[in-house]
Enzyme design. Structure first.
Site, short mmCIF file in Angstrom:
data_model
loop_
_atom_site.label_atom_id
_atom_site.label_comp_id
_atom_site.label_asym_id
_atom_site.label_seq_id
_atom_site.Cartn_x
_atom_site.Cartn_y
_atom_site.Cartn_z
N TYR A 240 0.82 -1.31 -0.05
CA TYR A 240 0.04 -0.01 0.11
C TYR A 240 0.93 1.18 0.01
CZ TYR A 240 -4.53 -2.49 1.31
OH TYR A 240 -5.57 -3.28 1.35
N GLU B 95 -14.72 3.99 4.70
CA GLU B 95 -14.92 4.04 3.31
C GLU B 95 -16.25 4.31 2.73
OE1 GLU B 95 -12.63 3.94 0.57
OE2 GLU B 95 -10.97 4.12 2.09
#
Ligand code: FER
Length: 166
Positions: free
Chosen positions: A23, A68
């Site tokens: 990431y 999210e």
């Protein structure tokens, strides 16, 4: 600007979880992050201007937490001095079953994420707690709009670590 996180804001980091997922994150300001996911279950996904809670826990330890539009919840504890991080991701059941739906430049598909989180199943959640090694860190300043502005591609993190402009 929250003075507590002054030193952490601007951090641009690449890290690899112990499960192999890679990431990249940019702490854009004291309440916003940009990120790209280079490999793993949702490799290829990237997001700009995600609002997050960013706090300093103690000297050199910072926590970044958010939810999210997909319904995925994330909480990350960064220890930049040790080049270590611990993250925990709480994926809704549907993201685990259909990661492909979330692999996109999310900012252009917010409606699809919100429709999907209603349409598909949430429970049981798929929980991923992992330590990660930070393999790159720099300070890219505040509100840098050029840094995370392109889709991830294979080899991108090697290019960034090699100092190539991407
Ligand atoms: C991370 C773990 C998960 C991260 C982002 C996510 C930027 C986001 C996951 C998702 O939206 O599905 O370390 O860092």
């Amino acid at each position: 600007m929250n003075q507590d996180v002054k030193e952490f804001v601007g951090s641009h980091m690449i890290y690899t979880y112990e499960n192999g997922w890679e990431y990249e994150i940019y702490i854009k300001n004291d309440h916003t992050i940009d990120y790209r996911i280079h490999s793993g279950m949702v490799g290829g996904r990237w997001v700009r201007d995600q609002k997050a809670d960013i706090v300093k826990l103690t000297e050199g330890v910072y926590k970044v937490s958010w939810t999210e539009p997909t319904g995925t919840d994330v909480s990350l504890n960064f220890m930049p001095n040790e080049k270590r991080m611990h993250g925990i991701i709480f994926f809704p059941k549907w993201v685990h079953e259909r990661p492909d739906i979330t692999v996109c430049y999310q900012n252009d598909h917010i409606d699809l994420m919100e429709e999907s989180r209603e349409k598909y199943e949430t429970y049981p959640k798929y929980v991923v707690p992992e330590f990660a090694d930070i393999t790159f860190i720099e300070n890219a300043g505040i509100d840098n709009e050029d840094l995370i502005s392109k889709a991830p591609y294979p080899g991108m993190t090697d290019d960034i670590r090699a100092g190539k402009r991407v």
